[in-house]
Design an enzyme around this catalytic site. Structure first.
Site, PDB file in Angstrom:
ATOM      1  N   ARG A 126       0.844  -1.185   0.000  1.00 58.39           N
ATOM      2  CA  ARG A 126       0.000   0.000   0.000  1.00 58.39           C
ATOM      3  C   ARG A 126       0.886   1.244   0.000  1.00 58.39           C
ATOM      4  NH1 ARG A 126      -3.342  -2.520  -1.855  1.00 58.39           N
ATOM      5  NH2 ARG A 126      -5.525  -2.832  -1.230  1.00 58.39           N
ATOM      6  N   GLU A 166      -3.602   7.633  -4.449  1.00 57.85           N
ATOM      7  CA  GLU A 166      -4.169   7.155  -5.720  1.00 57.85           C
ATOM      8  C   GLU A 166      -5.576   7.702  -5.943  1.00 57.85           C
ATOM      9  OE1 GLU A 166      -4.015   2.895  -5.749  1.00 57.85           O
ATOM     10  OE2 GLU A 166      -1.847   2.854  -5.412  1.00 57.85           O
ATOM     11  N   HIS A 200      -0.858   0.566  -9.862  1.00 54.19           N
ATOM     12  CA  HIS A 200      -1.514  -0.370  -8.942  1.00 54.19           C
ATOM     13  C   HIS A 200      -2.139  -1.527  -9.727  1.00 54.19           C
ATOM     14  CE1 HIS A 200      -3.724  -0.721  -4.822  1.00 54.19           C
ATOM     15  NE2 HIS A 200      -3.347  -1.899  -5.281  1.00 54.19           N
TER      16      HIS A 200
END
Length: 377
Positions: free
Chosen positions: A287, A316, A334
């Site tokens: 993360r 993000e 991602h």
């Protein structure tokens, strides 16, 4: 495949029992075999596991939310639009999450009958799993379904950090002769083979373990790891060394890889980067919020860290331009776990969790993450 299923009235089945009978569903059983307990299917239609979905609709009455925003979703819960549903199913990570973060505000609106939430994806920083547990709801993720895909992407990022793949790629893609010649002539002086170097893994869970297996077999890397618990059996399988503290791992590793859940706190910032071996590398497939990106950018500028591979980012879908424009940073969107195989597995594993819970209760769930806090009736 359509997810619509006939209501008990449409099918000639008797109506559901009164709400006070739904408590028996927590054990995976219900009093009337002709009654199908209700689950909410969030987001898009099933795409691959159609036969299993048919089985699911035989055991559960499936209600659909499709695309629904947070305020509309909250109002629907307040209005008890879906009644006393017992579970939630979210088969994809890019749909069915339009209501935003699953925080206490949202969770408190769920009916007490909701005992299981089966969702796609490995990470769960968007859902308060402790609050779900206090509500009496088991949260199940789908990390095992994307293990292979994430591990493969991690290997790409590791190799990029050692061999400056991003620099070479961007130089060629620019079609600029000076950039091409710069990369062509200078990369060899600053890159290395990963063979025999130390990969330090923070979080030796299923994904971290698979990355370790690939790194040792493909690159003959040496593995050290740090985790909240020591895993001696896994140590023996891959010949890994145990680091009792994060500092010990940082001081030992030639490449640090983050494969641990985000618990609400930054893991790596200026004090931690100062403990890296000079010229070590950082790869993050966990993360983005685990890393202080400004501190990482400074550490890269100072040469404390020689390269970084980032699949995830702190804000993000926004990325940090100071980071991603550096030629020693390989950045992805991602997508480490994004593959058809992963999505097939997300669909399947969510349904297996729901069906397992219905058959055996708590012991039947496949991938729970919050049982340690679960409030049981």
């Amino acid at each position: 495949m359509s997810a619509e299923t006939p209501t008990p009235q449409d099918s000639g089945l008797p109506p559901p029992p009164a709400p006070n009978k739904t408590s028996s569903l927590a054990s995976g059983s219900y009093p009337d075999e002709s009654f199908r307990p209700t689950i909410l299917h969030l987001g898009d239609d099933i795409r691959w596991n159609h036969r299993l979905y048919v089985e699911l609709t035989k055991k559960f009455k499936v209600e659909r939310t499709y695309s629904i925003g947070r305020e509309d979703f909250k109002q629907a819960l307040k209005d008890r639009r879906w009644g006393d549903f017992v579970g939630i199913y979210r088969p994809f990570w890019n749909t069915g999450g339009e209501m935003g973060n699953w925080d206490k505000e949202l969770i408190d609106l769920l009916p007490k009958s909701c005992k299981i939430y089966a969702s796609a994806g490995a990470g769960f920083d968007w859902v308060d799993t402790r609050a779900l547990a206090q509500h009496g709801t088991i949260y199940c993720n789908s990390a095992s379904a994307c293990t292979e895909s994430v591990a493969d992407a991690a290997i790409v990022l590791i190799l990029s950090c050692y061999r400056a793949i991003a620099w070479s790629f961007l130089a060629a893609q620019s079609c600029d002769t000076e950039q091409f010649q710069d990369a062509n002539q200078n990369i060899a002086a600053v890159t290395h083979n990963p063979n025999g170097t130390v990969l330090g893994i923070v979080g030796l869970g299923r994904i971290g373990m698979r990355i370790a297996e690939k790194a040792t077999r493909a690159f003959e890397m040496k593995i050290v790891y740090h985790d909240v618990v020591r895993m001696e059996e896994r140590e023996e399988q891959i010949g890994a060394g145990w680091c009792a503290t994060l500092d010990e791992l940082l001081q030992t590793s030639d490449c640090v890889l983050l494969a641990t859940p985000f618990n609400g706190e930054v893991l790596l910032s200026t004090p931690q980067f100062a403990k890296f071996k000079p010229g070590a590398r950082l790869v993050n497939i966990a993360r983005g919020k685990l890393v202080d990106e400004d501190a990482l950018s400074q550490a890269l500028d100072d040469g404390v860290i020689s390269a970084a591979g980032l699949d995830v980012h702190a804000n993000e879908p926004n990325v940090n331009p100071k980071l991603v424009k550096k030629k020693n940073v390989m950045a992805l969107s991602h997508t480490a776990g994004a593959s058809v195989e992963s999505h097939i597995g997300f669909e399947r594993l969510g349904m297996e969790n729901l069906l397992g819970w219905l058959e055996k209760g708590e012991s039947g769930v496949v991938s729970p993450v919050n049982l340690q806090w679960l409030k049981r009736d």
